[in-house]
Design an enzyme around this catalytic site. Structure first.
Site, PDB file in Angstrom:
ATOM      1  N   SER A  50     -34.273 -15.026  70.444  1.00  0.00           N
ATOM      2  CA  SER A  50     -35.101 -16.146  70.870  1.00  0.00           C
ATOM      3  C   SER A  50     -36.333 -15.612  71.871  1.00  0.00           C
ATOM      4  O   SER A  50     -37.153 -15.211  70.578  1.00  0.00           O
ATOM      5  CB  SER A  50     -34.041 -16.584  72.241  1.00  0.00           C
ATOM      6  OG  SER A  50     -34.527 -18.080  72.393  1.00  0.00           O
TER       7      SER A  50
ATOM      8  N   ASP B 238     -28.186 -22.343  63.818  1.00  0.00           N
ATOM      9  CA  ASP B 238     -29.218 -22.619  64.783  1.00  0.00           C
ATOM     10  C   ASP B 238     -29.999 -23.468  64.666  1.00  0.00           C
ATOM     11  O   ASP B 238     -30.775 -23.193  63.629  1.00  0.00           O
ATOM     12  CB  ASP B 238     -29.883 -21.055  65.119  1.00  0.00           C
ATOM     13  CG  ASP B 238     -30.861 -21.220  66.300  1.00  0.00           C
ATOM     14  OD1 ASP B 238     -30.841 -22.253  66.948  1.00  0.00           O
ATOM     15  OD2 ASP B 238     -31.681 -20.397  66.302  1.00  0.00           O
TER      16      ASP B 238
ATOM     17  N   HIS C 282     -27.214 -19.283  67.352  1.00  0.00           N
ATOM     18  CA  HIS C 282     -28.565 -18.784  67.712  1.00  0.00           C
ATOM     19  C   HIS C 282     -28.274 -17.205  68.200  1.00  0.00           C
ATOM     20  O   HIS C 282     -29.092 -16.309  67.918  1.00  0.00           O
ATOM     21  CB  HIS C 282     -29.090 -19.409  68.955  1.00  0.00           C
ATOM     22  CG  HIS C 282     -30.408 -19.284  69.572  1.00  0.00           C
ATOM     23  ND1 HIS C 282     -31.461 -19.479  68.877  1.00  0.00           N
ATOM     24  CD2 HIS C 282     -30.675 -18.559  70.776  1.00  0.00           C
ATOM     25  CE1 HIS C 282     -32.549 -19.028  69.871  1.00  0.00           C
ATOM     26  NE2 HIS C 282     -31.875 -18.484  70.862  1.00  0.00           N
TER      27      HIS C 282
END
Length: 530
Positions: free
Chosen positions: A179, A425, A506
């Site tokens: 991220s 994601d 994710h």
């Protein structure tokens, strides 16, 4: 998970345990950090934890770390440093949800050993940074105002860390994260290289999972419509809604960009049209008037409402496909009598999905746990810090690492770059990552020359490249699902690899811990471990 879910809106968003190694104990300065035991589990690899001050910072600015020693001698030459994103999210999230030596047992704070722990593949260092994140501390008012300060603080702190653990300084360093770590890691790596004159470090690779390393609009808005159509069955989006996004892709010039990125090799650099969604800078803020907030809460459900939100919203910029998709899917989930939930991190989730964040907060807030980790004065633990999020995302956005930093690290410094994405994601969807990769130039060429279409498998993340041991090879072939069904697709060229993991969100290792273990073994440290 709600706070970090909006990062793109605001910013661009078991080895045998019988062998015990005690090298760290050879250094008396590390002794105060030794973790003797952990409540709820036994037989963990040797570890050290605590806080070390940031050199030159105000009193109280300390970064928490948890170091685990390698469980296998063949991988002892590796030091893996793990970063969660946010900004402001604790690295203990990664540790306890799939890549560390233990994890939570279902929806409880009971701990179990993780058979796919990365500690079998190297020494692993978890860090809560910047200051104030997780079990780290910070002075008041919050002192870190921008990404530049994050970078210099951590680089200085790591040099100080090696004073306590000098035996790690010569290891082959692999910086890994997900991220917002797509911004953290390239900038930190560049800063560490500047420090190499005084403290030589061997930075072998960086790995960015579902990371915000590219142009923010390219990684979200431009690819949103195409992504929604590719996942329409799972998301349950009707054709009349999809057609509006297709209309936007044509009107906003996104189709032209996607067509150029689909060329292997790409013909030339392609321009991201306009400034869609103001690079995802949402204008909805807590301090705005109630009237404006009400105007922002459109909650589009019909094709016309979706069209209005994309093209004529008073709160989003032009061609707001990403913001509109988020609002549409959230509203649809709230109104649904069947699914009832929507998770931008993993679109496969429904209301029965378990979030690890409350479990982390409960376990690491315990006094007995904090005592053994040498942070007994911490008080309640929070996995993500909203003050850090608001402060850093209100600052000027860092230049996307795709532009200059990553090409420099690969080309000038010979550092391997490993990128990976989970297909479920939506926050940083894989089509946007692939687009950004095709627009990046390194080692004299732009993008990949061939699509990332080679299959890889649960027990072999780099077929035709990795020489597995006979036992591992036999294990892979013995399971029919592994030998016939790919875990995803991949490509590698000129020091850069890209993996797309099927059936993952994710945080890929949450869904696919076995596959990610193979990835770290076969891709990240394979050429480095001998």
């Amino acid at each position: 998970m709600n706070i970090p879910a909006f990062l793109y809106f605001f910013n661009l968003l078991w080895a045998s345990p019988s062998i015990v190694f005690t090298r760290g104990l050879d250094y008396p300065q590390a002794a105060p950090f030794k973790v003797e035991s952990l409540p709820g589990i036994s037989s963990l690899p040797p570890s050290w934890a605590g806080r070390i001050p940031v050199p030159g910072a105000k009193k109280g600015n300390k970064i928490f770390f948890w170091l685990f020693e390698s469980e296998k001698p063949v991988y002892d030459d590796n030091l893996i440093i793990w970063f969660n994103g946010g900004p402001g999210c604790s690295s203990l999230i990664g540790l306890a949800t799939g890549n560390g030596p233990f994890s939570f047992d279902g929806n409880s704070t009971n701990l179990v050993r993780n058979p796919h722990s990365w500690t079998q593949l190297g020494n692993v260092l978890y860090v809560d940074q910047p200051v104030g994140t997780g079990l780290s501390t910070a002075s008041v008012p919050y002192p870190v105002r921008d990404n530049g300060q994050v970078t210099t603080d951590f680089a200085a702190w790591l040099i100080g860390f090696f004073e306590y653990f000098p035996h790690l300084q010569s290891k082959k360093i692999h910086l890994m994260g997900e991220s917002y770590a797509g911004i953290y890691i390239p900038y930190i790596t560049s800063q560490l290289l500047k420090s190499n004159t005084s403290v030589p470090l061997n930075i072998a690779s960086i790995s960015l999972g579902d990371g915000s390393w590219g142009n923010g609009a390219a990684m979200s808005s431009v690819a949103t419509g195409r992504y929604l159509r590719s996942q329409s069955a799972l998301l349950g989006i009707p054709e009349d809604i999809l057609s509006v996004f297709s209309e936007a892709d044509e009107s906003c010039g996104f189709n032209k960009v996607l067509a150029k990125s689909a060329a292997y090799p790409p013909q030339k650099k392609f321009h991201i049209p306009g400034n869609p969604e103001y690079f995802n800078l949402k204008r909805r803020r807590r301090d705005l008037t109630n009237a404006l907030n009400a105007a922002c809460d459109i909650g589009p459900t019909t094709p016309e409402e979706v069209r209005t939100s994309i093209f004529n919203s008073t709160c989003y910029g032009p061609c707001a496909t990403f913001s509109t998709a988020m609002d549409y899917l959230t509203t649809k989930a709230e109104d649904s009598s069947t699914r009832g939930c929507y998770d931008v991190y993993d679109i496969s989730h429904d209301c029965s999905s378990i979030s690890a964040l409350p479990l982390l907060a409960e376990y690491f807030s315990r006094a007995d746990v904090q005592t053994v980790l040498h942070v007994h004065d911490n008080g309640p633990y929070s996995a993500c810090n909203s003050t850090i999020l608001a402060t850093l995302l209100a600052a000027e956005s860092p230049v996307p690492p795709e532009y200059f930093l990553l090409p420099s690290l690969i080309t000038q410094h010979n550092i391997s770059l490993h990128l990976y994405s989970g297909e479920w994601d939506m926050l940083i969807n894989h089509l946007g990552a692939e687009l950004s990769l095709q627009n990046m130039t390194w080692r004299g060429a732009q993008g990949l020359s061939k699509p990332p279409s080679q299959p890889f498998y649960a027990d072999n993340a780099a077929p035709d490249k990795t020489k597995l041991s006979k036992s591992a090879h036999s294990s892979a072939l013995s399971a029919a699902s592994d030998s016939t069904k790919a875990a995803g697709t991949w490509a590698e060229e000129r020091g850069v690899s890209y993996h797309l993991f099927r059936g993952a969100g994710h945080s890929v290792f949450i869904n696919k811990p076995r596959e990610m273990f193979s990835y770290v073994r076969d891709v990240v440290v394979s050429a480095k471990s001998g």
